[in-house]
Motif scaffolding. Sequence first.
Motif, PDB file in Angstrom:
ATOM      1  N   TRP A  82      28.932  -3.055  90.852  1.00 23.85           N
ATOM      2  CA  TRP A  82      27.493  -3.235  90.626  1.00 23.85           C
ATOM      3  C   TRP A  82      27.163  -4.689  90.312  1.00 23.85           C
ATOM      4  CZ3 TRP A  82      22.725  -0.844  90.491  1.00 23.85           C
ATOM      5  CH2 TRP A  82      21.739  -1.455  89.713  1.00 23.85           C
ATOM      6  N   ARG A  83      27.938  -5.304  89.428  1.00 29.65           N
ATOM      7  CA  ARG A  83      27.667  -6.685  89.051  1.00 29.65           C
ATOM      8  C   ARG A  83      27.841  -7.626  90.240  1.00 29.65           C
ATOM      9  NH1 ARG A  83      27.595  -7.054  83.434  1.00 29.65           N
ATOM     10  NH2 ARG A  83      27.872  -9.319  83.549  1.00 29.65           N
ATOM     11  N   GLN A  84      28.828  -7.366  91.089  1.00 28.83           N
ATOM     12  CA  GLN A  84      29.025  -8.174  92.282  1.00 28.83           C
ATOM     13  C   GLN A  84      27.857  -8.004  93.247  1.00 28.83           C
ATOM     14  OE1 GLN A  84      31.139 -10.482  92.980  1.00 28.83           O
ATOM     15  NE2 GLN A  84      30.472 -10.792  95.118  1.00 28.83           N
ATOM     16  N   ARG A  85      27.397  -6.778  93.376  1.00 28.87           N
ATOM     17  CA  ARG A  85      26.254  -6.540  94.275  1.00 28.87           C
ATOM     18  C   ARG A  85      25.004  -7.231  93.761  1.00 28.87           C
ATOM     19  NH1 ARG A  85      25.122  -0.767  97.197  1.00 28.87           N
ATOM     20  NH2 ARG A  85      23.593  -1.521  98.727  1.00 28.87           N
ATOM     21  N   MET A  86      24.837  -7.269  92.452  1.00 29.98           N
ATOM     22  CA  MET A  86      23.684  -7.959  91.881  1.00 29.98           C
ATOM     23  C   MET A  86      23.744  -9.462  92.132  1.00 29.98           C
ATOM     24  SD  MET A  86      21.472  -5.885  90.662  1.00 29.98           S
ATOM     25  CE  MET A  86      21.889  -5.066  92.204  1.00 29.98           C
ATOM     26  N   ARG A  87      24.935 -10.046  92.028  1.00 26.18           N
ATOM     27  CA  ARG A  87      25.071 -11.480  92.313  1.00 26.18           C
ATOM     28  C   ARG A  87      24.765 -11.776  93.779  1.00 26.18           C
ATOM     29  NH1 ARG A  87      29.365 -11.050  88.420  1.00 26.18           N
ATOM     30  NH2 ARG A  87      30.837 -10.455  90.068  1.00 26.18           N
ATOM     31  N   GLU A  88      25.201 -10.889  94.682  1.00 22.20           N
ATOM     32  CA  GLU A  88      24.879 -11.067  96.097  1.00 22.20           C
ATOM     33  C   GLU A  88      23.382 -10.925  96.338  1.00 22.20           C
ATOM     34  OE1 GLU A  88      27.199  -8.174  98.096  1.00 22.20           O
ATOM     35  OE2 GLU A  88      29.122  -9.217  97.785  1.00 22.20           O
ATOM     36  N   ARG A  89      22.743  -9.997  95.629  1.00 24.24           N
ATOM     37  CA  ARG A  89      21.297  -9.825  95.766  1.00 24.24           C
ATOM     38  C   ARG A  89      20.556 -11.067  95.286  1.00 24.24           C
ATOM     39  NH1 ARG A  89      17.948  -7.259  98.729  1.00 24.24           N
ATOM     40  NH2 ARG A  89      19.390  -5.499  98.615  1.00 24.24           N
ATOM     41  N   GLU A  90      21.011 -11.662  94.201  1.00 21.86           N
ATOM     42  CA  GLU A  90      20.376 -12.877  93.690  1.00 21.86           C
ATOM     43  C   GLU A  90      20.489 -14.011  94.701  1.00 21.86           C
ATOM     44  OE1 GLU A  90      22.229 -13.623  89.971  1.00 21.86           O
ATOM     45  OE2 GLU A  90      20.939 -12.239  88.858  1.00 21.86           O
ATOM     46  N   ARG A  91      21.659 -14.164  95.313  1.00 21.81           N
ATOM     47  CA  ARG A  91      21.816 -15.221  96.319  1.00 21.81           C
ATOM     48  C   ARG A  91      20.922 -14.960  97.519  1.00 21.81           C
ATOM     49  NH1 ARG A  91      27.410 -14.884  94.751  1.00 21.81           N
ATOM     50  NH2 ARG A  91      27.810 -13.414  96.466  1.00 21.81           N
ATOM     51  N   ALA A  92      20.832 -13.707  97.948  1.00 22.87           N
ATOM     52  CA  ALA A  92      19.977 -13.388  99.098  1.00 22.87           C
ATOM     53  C   ALA A  92      18.514 -13.682  98.795  1.00 22.87           C
ATOM     54  CB  ALA A  92      20.167 -11.920  99.487  1.00 22.87           C
ATOM     55  N   CYS A  93      18.064 -13.340  97.590  1.00 18.25           N
ATOM     56  CA  CYS A  93      16.673 -13.607  97.223  1.00 18.25           C
ATOM     57  C   CYS A  93      16.413 -15.097  97.075  1.00 18.25           C
ATOM     58  CB  CYS A  93      16.322 -12.877  95.928  1.00 18.25           C
ATOM     59  SG  CYS A  93      16.217 -11.075  96.110  1.00 18.25           S
ATOM     60  N   THR A  94      17.406 -15.841  96.600  1.00 20.11           N
ATOM     61  CA  THR A  94      17.241 -17.288  96.462  1.00 20.11           C
ATOM     62  C   THR A  94      17.046 -17.946  97.814  1.00 20.11           C
ATOM     63  OG1 THR A  94      18.617 -17.280  94.477  1.00 20.11           O
ATOM     64  CG2 THR A  94      18.304 -19.394  95.584  1.00 20.11           C
ATOM     65  N   HIS A  95      17.711 -17.421  98.851  1.00 20.43           N
ATOM     66  CA  HIS A  95      17.563 -17.986 100.189  1.00 20.43           C
ATOM     67  C   HIS A  95      16.177 -17.747 100.764  1.00 20.43           C
ATOM     68  CE1 HIS A  95      22.218 -17.694 100.755  1.00 20.43           C
ATOM     69  NE2 HIS A  95      21.853 -18.738 100.041  1.00 20.43           N
ATOM     70  N   LEU A  96      15.458 -16.804 100.208  1.00 23.24           N
ATOM     71  CA  LEU A  96      14.100 -16.544 100.705  1.00 23.24           C
ATOM     72  C   LEU A  96      13.100 -17.570 100.205  1.00 23.24           C
ATOM     73  CD1 LEU A  96      13.714 -12.660 100.430  1.00 23.24           C
ATOM     74  CD2 LEU A  96      13.903 -14.029 102.496  1.00 23.24           C
ATOM     75  N   ARG A  97      13.421 -18.296  99.144  1.00 24.29           N
ATOM     76  CA  ARG A  97      12.433 -19.190  98.539  1.00 24.29           C
ATOM     77  C   ARG A  97      11.940 -20.270  99.497  1.00 24.29           C
ATOM     78  NH1 ARG A  97      13.074 -22.765  92.976  1.00 24.29           N
ATOM     79  NH2 ARG A  97      10.967 -23.620  93.012  1.00 24.29           N
ATOM     80  N   PRO A  98      12.826 -20.961 100.277  1.00 30.42           N
ATOM     81  CA  PRO A  98      12.290 -21.973 101.203  1.00 30.42           C
ATOM     82  C   PRO A  98      11.389 -21.396 102.267  1.00 30.42           C
ATOM     83  CG  PRO A  98      14.652 -22.251 100.869  1.00 30.42           C
ATOM     84  CD  PRO A  98      14.284 -20.923 100.299  1.00 30.42           C
ATOM     85  N   HIS A  99      11.508 -20.075 102.525  1.00 34.09           N
ATOM     86  CA  HIS A  99      10.696 -19.457 103.569  1.00 34.09           C
ATOM     87  C   HIS A  99       9.493 -18.718 102.995  1.00 34.09           C
ATOM     88  CE1 HIS A  99      14.001 -20.365 106.296  1.00 34.09           C
ATOM     89  NE2 HIS A  99      14.824 -19.790 105.444  1.00 34.09           N
ATOM     90  N   SER A 100       9.261 -18.886 101.705  1.00 31.13           N
ATOM     91  CA  SER A 100       8.105 -18.223 101.111  1.00 31.13           C
ATOM     92  C   SER A 100       6.829 -18.826 101.641  1.00 31.13           C
ATOM     93  CB  SER A 100       8.152 -18.340  99.583  1.00 31.13           C
ATOM     94  OG  SER A 100       8.119 -19.699  99.202  1.00 31.13           O
ATOM     95  N   ILE A 101       5.748 -18.157 101.421  1.00 32.83           N
ATOM     96  CA  ILE A 101       4.468 -18.508 102.032  1.00 32.83           C
ATOM     97  C   ILE A 101       4.048 -19.903 101.610  1.00 32.83           C
ATOM     98  CG2 ILE A 101       2.070 -17.778 102.290  1.00 32.83           C
ATOM     99  CD1 ILE A 101       3.123 -15.004 101.343  1.00 32.83           C
ATOM    100  N   GLY A 102       3.883 -20.782 102.613  1.00 34.32           N
ATOM    101  CA  GLY A 102       3.458 -22.148 102.335  1.00 34.32           C
ATOM    102  C   GLY A 102       4.484 -22.943 101.557  1.00 34.32           C
ATOM    103  N   GLY A 103       5.708 -22.416 101.396  1.00 39.45           N
ATOM    104  CA  GLY A 103       6.711 -23.101 100.612  1.00 39.45           C
ATOM    105  C   GLY A 103       6.428 -23.072  99.132  1.00 39.45           C
TER     106      GLY A 103
END
Length: 255
Positions: A82-103
């Motif tokens: 579970w903890r490993q999956r959460m760390r992977e989820r955090e990295r995946a969500c962090t990669h979305l930040r540059p593509h967020s609306i209008g940056g």
Amino acid sequence: MLLLLLGLLLGVPGAATFVVQLWGSCALAPNGSVPGFTLGFNGAPLVCYEPGAPGRAVPCAPVELGGIAEALAQALSMNPAWRQRMRERERACTHLRPHSIGGLGSAPPQARITSSSSRDPSVPMLLTCHVWGFYPPSVTVLWLHNGDLVTPGDEPPPVVPNGDLTYQTQLSLMAAPAHGDTFTCSVQHPALDQPLFVDWGHGLPPTLVVKVVAATVVMLLGIGVFAFGLHRYWAPAPALWKGGTFAALRMRNRK
């Protein structure tokens, strides 16, 4: 193992069929993306992820399942997978930040008003203000009648997500407009410096008025050109026997 534990906790004699779901999400915010992770039971959240405490699970179940949710939350928080999956989820969500609306994670709303007839003769018109393309999802939509606020309903309209990370909503109003009445949709949103106002008047909209005027001018010009051509076609030709033209033709014929 976790599903087995849930099955043992719920596997009492006479228990009905149940469904266990596991879903994740990334909630956008101006300062980045926040991961979300939920273990659900029969469509209701049971155990949730707590932002700011990596790998920690907390119960988010109704009272009747509180004991089960607490036991599962403790088991998940101590589970390395579970903890490993959460760390992977955090990295995946962090990669979305540059593509967020209008940056920046925000987008201003757009709005327009549509009208349709209703089945109530006393209020024959249904006006709907469509608001879309905004982020974050917090938005306030109000109706004004001739500049006066129309009392809103008990509940705000639902905000629905779009496929491009923005949101949309709509607010309808039953009205019996008289000539000269103006209905205004007011939209307030954090991405706007000032409220957005969209007007609907009982009559032709300004764009349609311009089109009608332009069509009228073109029609009048066409009628004028047609009348001038018709006049030239039916006007008698100049008489050749008048003046010297007829005399010159007579002398040429004699020769």
